[in-house]
Write a protein that holds these residues in place. Structure first.
Motif, short mmCIF file in Angstrom:
data_model
loop_
_atom_site.label_atom_id
_atom_site.label_comp_id
_atom_site.label_asym_id
_atom_site.label_seq_id
_atom_site.Cartn_x
_atom_site.Cartn_y
_atom_site.Cartn_z
N PRO A 53 -45.03 28.73 -70.45
CA PRO A 53 -45.41 29.66 -71.52
C PRO A 53 -44.45 29.62 -72.71
CG PRO A 53 -45.67 30.71 -69.39
CD PRO A 53 -45.00 29.39 -69.13
N ALA A 54 -45.00 29.80 -73.91
CA ALA A 54 -44.22 29.72 -75.14
C ALA A 54 -43.19 30.85 -75.22
CB ALA A 54 -45.15 29.76 -76.34
N GLU A 55 -41.94 30.48 -75.47
CA GLU A 55 -40.86 31.46 -75.63
C GLU A 55 -40.35 31.52 -77.07
OE1 GLU A 55 -39.64 33.57 -73.51
OE2 GLU A 55 -40.69 32.93 -71.69
N ARG A 56 -40.58 30.45 -77.83
CA ARG A 56 -40.17 30.41 -79.25
C ARG A 56 -41.41 30.05 -80.07
NH1 ARG A 56 -35.29 30.43 -81.02
NH2 ARG A 56 -35.66 28.94 -82.70
N ILE A 57 -41.88 31.01 -80.85
CA ILE A 57 -43.16 30.86 -81.55
C ILE A 57 -42.96 31.02 -83.05
CG2 ILE A 57 -45.49 31.81 -81.81
CD1 ILE A 57 -45.18 32.86 -78.90
N VAL A 58 -43.56 30.13 -83.81
CA VAL A 58 -43.59 30.25 -85.27
C VAL A 58 -45.04 30.42 -85.69
CG1 VAL A 58 -43.22 29.07 -87.47
CG2 VAL A 58 -41.49 28.91 -85.68
N ALA A 59 -45.32 31.53 -86.35
CA ALA A 59 -46.67 31.81 -86.84
C ALA A 59 -46.71 31.57 -88.34
CB ALA A 59 -47.06 33.25 -86.52
N LEU A 60 -47.62 30.71 -88.79
CA LEU A 60 -47.79 30.47 -90.22
C LEU A 60 -48.68 31.54 -90.85
CD1 LEU A 60 -48.25 26.58 -90.30
CD2 LEU A 60 -46.15 27.94 -90.31
N LEU A 114 -44.23 26.51 -79.89
CA LEU A 114 -45.62 26.63 -80.34
C LEU A 114 -45.64 27.09 -81.80
CD1 LEU A 114 -48.68 26.71 -79.54
CD2 LEU A 114 -48.31 29.12 -78.93
N VAL A 115 -46.51 26.47 -82.60
CA VAL A 115 -46.74 26.88 -83.99
C VAL A 115 -48.20 27.29 -84.11
CG1 VAL A 115 -46.69 26.20 -86.42
CG2 VAL A 115 -44.97 25.28 -84.83
N LEU A 116 -48.43 28.47 -84.70
CA LEU A 116 -49.78 29.04 -84.80
C LEU A 116 -50.25 29.04 -86.24
CD1 LEU A 116 -49.09 32.15 -82.55
CD2 LEU A 116 -50.24 30.04 -81.84
N GLN A 117 -51.53 28.75 -86.43
CA GLN A 117 -52.13 28.82 -87.76
C GLN A 117 -53.52 29.46 -87.65
OE1 GLN A 117 -51.85 29.26 -90.77
NE2 GLN A 117 -51.82 27.34 -91.91
N MET A 118 -53.87 30.22 -88.71
CA MET A 118 -55.19 30.85 -88.79
C MET A 118 -55.99 30.17 -89.88
SD MET A 118 -57.06 33.36 -87.47
CE MET A 118 -56.08 34.76 -86.88
N GLY A 119 -57.27 29.91 -89.59
CA GLY A 119 -58.15 29.31 -90.58
C GLY A 119 -58.57 30.31 -91.63
N GLY A 120 -59.43 29.89 -92.51
CA GLY A 120 -59.89 30.73 -93.61
C GLY A 120 -60.07 29.89 -94.86
N THR A 138 -49.12 22.66 -81.67
CA THR A 138 -49.72 23.63 -82.59
C THR A 138 -51.06 24.12 -82.05
OG1 THR A 138 -51.01 22.03 -83.89
CG2 THR A 138 -48.68 22.34 -84.52
N ALA A 139 -51.46 25.30 -82.52
CA ALA A 139 -52.77 25.85 -82.16
C ALA A 139 -53.40 26.46 -83.41
CB ALA A 139 -52.64 26.90 -81.06
N PHE A 140 -54.67 26.21 -83.60
CA PHE A 140 -55.41 26.65 -84.78
C PHE A 140 -56.53 27.59 -84.35
CE2 PHE A 140 -58.81 26.30 -87.90
CZ PHE A 140 -58.15 26.29 -89.12
N PHE A 141 -56.59 28.75 -85.00
CA PHE A 141 -57.61 29.74 -84.64
C PHE A 141 -58.35 30.22 -85.87
CE2 PHE A 141 -54.21 30.26 -81.43
CZ PHE A 141 -54.94 30.02 -80.28
N GLU A 142 -59.54 30.77 -85.65
CA GLU A 142 -60.31 31.42 -86.71
C GLU A 142 -60.85 32.74 -86.18
OE1 GLU A 142 -62.35 28.95 -89.86
OE2 GLU A 142 -62.78 27.76 -88.07
N ALA A 143 -60.90 33.75 -87.05
CA ALA A 143 -61.42 35.05 -86.64
C ALA A 143 -62.15 35.68 -87.82
CB ALA A 143 -60.28 35.96 -86.17
#
Length: 317
Positions: A53-60, A114-120, A138-143
């Motif tokens: 599991p991710a312990e150090r996370i960077v969210a864009l 882990l690096v997180l990005q949101m679409g749009g 990295t992981a890419f999500f949309e909501a």
């Protein structure tokens, strides 16, 4: 305005949902923390796998930080973007640029799991490709709806090895949405025009998170287009003539003039009747936990008679 009646099939589905969804969420909250490899499918259809599991996370995208904080995992946030100030506990974290223009070298040096990005925006995935060249995951999500947001929340819980914490947060947010739904039930659906930007007016269309906020608050989006954003002429605004006019203030609409002070806008029914609400862009337009706060605020404004404060909280600019 008459409230449309639901079909027997719709009522049956709603009944079943009330029965099984709470049971499902209750089961998920009891899940233990995960210790081994974790894996999800992101919204680009990619398998995202971590050895642990991710312990150090960077969210864009800052709303991820709010989700992590809501799960009690703010200590795992390794950095923040220039615009991110929530939760307050991350203000001492390194700043790694902006949502769309992150400092790749700085992120690599931080060695995140882990690096997180949101679409749009169409170009939102581009920074991830640069980071992946350096071997980062990295992981890419949309909501664009609450259903999609809760899916993001569940998958982030898995990547953090904490599906139970994610389920607990989801249960809390859903409970608040259900409380609003009960309060506004049967009170009609006033039409709402949500201004994203002015001048060169942009309004929220039905392909946006804002549309789901409006519907959850017991309203109906006055803009019929399925796009996320709709460019409207003044003539079109007058043709739509919404029951309520909501305008956001934030990076996309920094200093919006009051509609009553704009040429011709005083003729709109919402303006004449004082049904104008100024809101925080980050609360309403940015997919995240605070969208539930947006629903509560808008519901009080649209249905003041259904709340003990008479809608006064929601009506404050």
């Amino acid at each position: 305005m008459k409230r449309a009646s639901s079909s027997p099939a719709t009522r049956s589905w709603a009944c079943l949902r009330r029965i099984w969804l709470p049971a499902l969420v209750l089961c998920l909250t009891a899940l233990p923390a995960l210790a081994g490899p974790v894996e999800i499918t992101d919204d680009l259809g990619r398998q995202v796998r971590l050895a642990a599991p991710a312990e150090r996370i960077v969210a864009l995208y800052g709303a991820f930080n709010e989700v992590l904080d809501g799960m009690g995992l703010a200590e795992r946030i390794a950095a923040r973007t220039q615009a991110d100030e929530l939760p307050a506990s991350i203000l001492d974290r390194p700043i790694i640029g902006t949502h769309m223009r992150p400092n790749v070298e700085m992120i690599v040096a931080l060695k995140p799991d882990l690096v997180l990005q949101m679409g749009g925006r169409a170009e939102a995935a581009a920074p991830l490709r640069d980071l992946e060249r350096f071997g980062l995951t990295t992981a890419f999500f949309e909501a664009r709806s609450f259903a999609e947001f809760f899916s993001v929340l569940q998958r982030l819980g898995v990547l953090c090895g904490e599906p139970g914490r994610a389920a607990t947060l989801e249960k809390s947010l859903r409970s608040r949405l259900e409380a609003v739904a009960r309060a506004v039930d049967g009170d009609g659906q006033p039409t709402v025009l949500f201004e994203v930007r002015y001048p060169n007016l942009l309004a929220a269309g039905r392909g946006s998170m804002v549309d789901d906020v409006i519907r959850a608050a017991g309203g109906a989006n006055a803009v019929p287009l399925e796009d996320k954003l709709a460019r409207l002429s003044e003539e079109e605004v007058f043709r739509l003539d919404p029951d309520a006019y909501v305008l956001q203030r934030g990076p996309m609409n920094r200093n919006p003039a009051a509609p009553a002070e704009r040429p011709n806008f005083e003729g709109l029914r919402a303006v004449r009747q004082g049904r104008v609400l100024l809101v925080n862009e980050q609360v309403f337009s940015r997919p995240g936990p605070r969208n539930v706060e947006a629903v509560e605020t808008l519901a009080r404004f649209l249905h003041p008679g259904r709340f003990q404060d008479g809608g006064k909280e929601g009506a404050k600019p």
